[in-house]
Scaffold this active site. Structure first.
Site, PDB file in Angstrom:
ATOM      1  N   CYS A  67       2.305  -4.862   7.016  1.00  0.00           N
ATOM      2  CA  CYS A  67       2.091  -4.681   5.579  1.00  0.00           C
ATOM      3  C   CYS A  67       3.308  -3.985   4.964  1.00  0.00           C
ATOM      4  CB  CYS A  67       0.832  -3.865   5.332  1.00  0.00           C
ATOM      5  SG  CYS A  67      -0.697  -4.766   5.703  1.00  0.00           S
TER       6      CYS A  67
ATOM      7  N   HIS B 231       0.821  -1.210   0.000  1.00  0.00           N
ATOM      8  CA  HIS B 231       0.000   0.000   0.000  1.00  0.00           C
ATOM      9  C   HIS B 231       0.858   1.266   0.000  1.00  0.00           C
ATOM     10  CE1 HIS B 231       0.590   1.137   4.289  1.00  0.00           C
ATOM     11  NE2 HIS B 231       0.670  -0.162   4.506  1.00  0.00           N
TER      12      HIS B 231
END
Length: 514
Positions: free
Chosen positions: A430, A411
């Site tokens: 992440c 992301h």
């Protein structure tokens, strides 16, 4: 010993074996190989002239039962020799023409692969093999039977282990790493049984040697005693051995196009036709070594069944990127809600509104979150939190989605300054990407979908929008701490998650026979 006493001892031994042979089925006569003919023809040792195959089968069966605990694959080896009436298959096949001499030669050189020769009983096999090629070394039938059984089973165990190690790696990453979800092919019973059918031993052993340029480069560095920058010789050796083992694992991308994230290097590459067409920095999950200066030797994994990862480490995995969400909504995990969001909200009643975070209870939005006591210990469990799209959204303007059990994705991020840090293990797990729009272009190519992504990411009124990627693109989150680049320059990276130490501890346990 007096000659008559020796003869008496031999007679007692043979009578005992004869009595034991009664346990073998007598209703059907087995056709056995003439082991005496093969052994005497090759060794010219007279003690092999009159060996009895049925007698040897009893010794072989007994030795097999006694030695199971020392074998890596005892059930497979036992089943195989049962099906072959306990004949010394490997010795009969490879003793002629001196073929058996090849195995000790290869086993003794496993140090070149970063593997201790003791793992494969190299010294014992070399000594025992030497006895068979020395016509005076084995002096009695008792010794002949026992040495024959010992060598056969030692060869079977080591031959299988060596073949597996060269082709699949000596360790299974799934068994030593807690955060490992990459598809990795391991040897099976069919591939291992095939080893007993090998005819030309040297050609086979040559054929299974890893030949990848990366592997050969690391081998050379290990043999030459290369020392990495700002790390000592011991750590360099551990890093090289760990990465040689990783290169032996059958978990490498087979796709023409894929995204490769090297967690240890904090980097991402888009690979197309074996070439990097895009590279960028990434931020990965926090590890046990947050500043890259602490000594990770304190994380001694000896005796553990798996490593103990820090809760925010990015896992090793592979999957397929199937879509993106532009202007994403961040569904905040319970752990972050408990440890961070509720604590910040308890200190500042305007925190949630300033961060565009909505609060939910039982799936329904709480219209007036200021009435909530966020200092309560269970607030992060009672309530759920979602951050709306916008400039402050922790996922930035886009997230790249792929199926996995760890809820991990790539992301964007508003915290751009982190990409200037040398140590970028700073996320909750992440992977934050430095150039999200460039990544979108590399995945989607020029076209309507990419133009939509670009437009929506620049919108003043951001709304979450899902866009399917077709065809899907493979993604691999890996952990590599030593490699060579296109100019054959050797690169080393710090073991920020301690995964080299975990791997090394298991290799040491194998060396010690544990």
């Amino acid at each position: 010993m007096h000659k008559s006493n020796r003869s008496k001892t031999t007679l007692i031994f043979l009578l005992a074996i004869a009595s034991l042979s009664i346990i073998l089925p007598a209703c059907k006569k087995k056709v056995r190989s003439d082991i005496s003919k093969v052994l005497f023809s090759e060794t010219r040792n007279k003690v092999f002239k009159d060996l009895n195959a049925d007698t040897f089968a009893v010794i072989m069966k007994r030795t097999l039962e006694q030695g199971k605990s020392k074998m890596t694959n005892p059930k497979l080896i036992t089943s195989f020799y049962e099906s072959k009436d306990y004949e010394p298959i490997l010795i009969l096949q490879h003793l002629p023409k001196g073929q058996l001499k090849n195995i000790p030669e290869y086993l003794s050189k496993t140090g070149e692969h970063g593997l201790d020769p003791r793992i494969f009983s190299a010294e014992q096999i070399s000594t025992l093999t030497g006895k068979f090629y020395d016509k005076k070394a084995i002096k009695t039938k008792e010794e002949a039977y026992q040495d024959l059984a010992d060598l056969e089973l030692m060869l079977a165990n080591s031959f299988i282990n060596y073949s597996n190690a060269m082709q699949f790696g000596i360790l299974s990453p799934r068994k030593i790493y807690a955060n490992y979800y990459t598809k990795t092919k391991r040897p099976d019973s069919i591939s291992m049984i095939r080893i007993f059918a090998v005819k030309d031993l040297k050609n086979y052993l040559d054929s299974i040697q890893p030949k990848m340029p990366q592997y050969l480069a690391l081998q050379k560095a290990l043999s030459e005693g290369v020392v990495g920058p700002q790390i000592d010789k011991e750590e360099t050796s551990r890093i090289l051995k760990a990465n040689l083992e990783r290169l032996r694992w059958k978990n490498k991308p087979s796709e023409k196009k894929y995204v490769l994230v090297n967690i240890a290097d904090f980097s991402l590459d888009v690979i197309d036709n074996n070439k990097s067409v895009l590279t960028m920095k990434v931020c990965v999950g926090e590890g046990r070594n947050k500043d890259l200066t602490a000594d990770l030797k304190e994380y001694d994994e000896t005796g553990l069944s798996k490593d103990r990862p820090f809760s925010r480490e990015t896992p090793q995995l592979n999957s397929m990127i199937h879509s993106v969400q532009v202007n994403p909504v961040w569904n905040i995990p319970e752990s972050i809600a408990t440890n961070e969001i509720t604590k910040d909200a308890a200190k500042d009643r305007f925190y949630l509104s300033n961060k565009n975070i909505d609060v939910y209870k039982d799936g329904k939005i709480v219209e007036d979150p200021e009435t909530i006591d966020f200092s309560a210990a269970d607030a992060g469990k009672i309530y759920t939190f979602k951050q709306r799209p916008g400039d402050d959204n922790s996922l930035g303007k886009i997230k790249f989605l792929f199926q996995n059990d760890e809820s991990v994705y790539l992301h964007d991020t508003p915290a751009k300054a982190a990409f200037n840090l040398p140590m970028r293990a700073v996320s909750h797990g992440c992977v934050r990407v430095e150039k999200p729009l460039d990544l979108a272009l590399a995945l989607f190519g020029e076209g309507t979908k990419y133009q939509t992504i670009k437009k929506e990411m620049q919108s003043d009124k951001p709304e979450a929008k899902d866009i399917v990627l077709s065809p899907q693109v493979a993604v691999y989150l890996t952990y590599i701490t030593a490699w060579t680049d296109g100019q054959n320059v050797l690169h080393f990276r710090k073991d920020v998650y301690g995964l080299d130490i975990v791997l090394d501890s298991y290799l040491q346990r194998l060396s010690a026979g544990k």
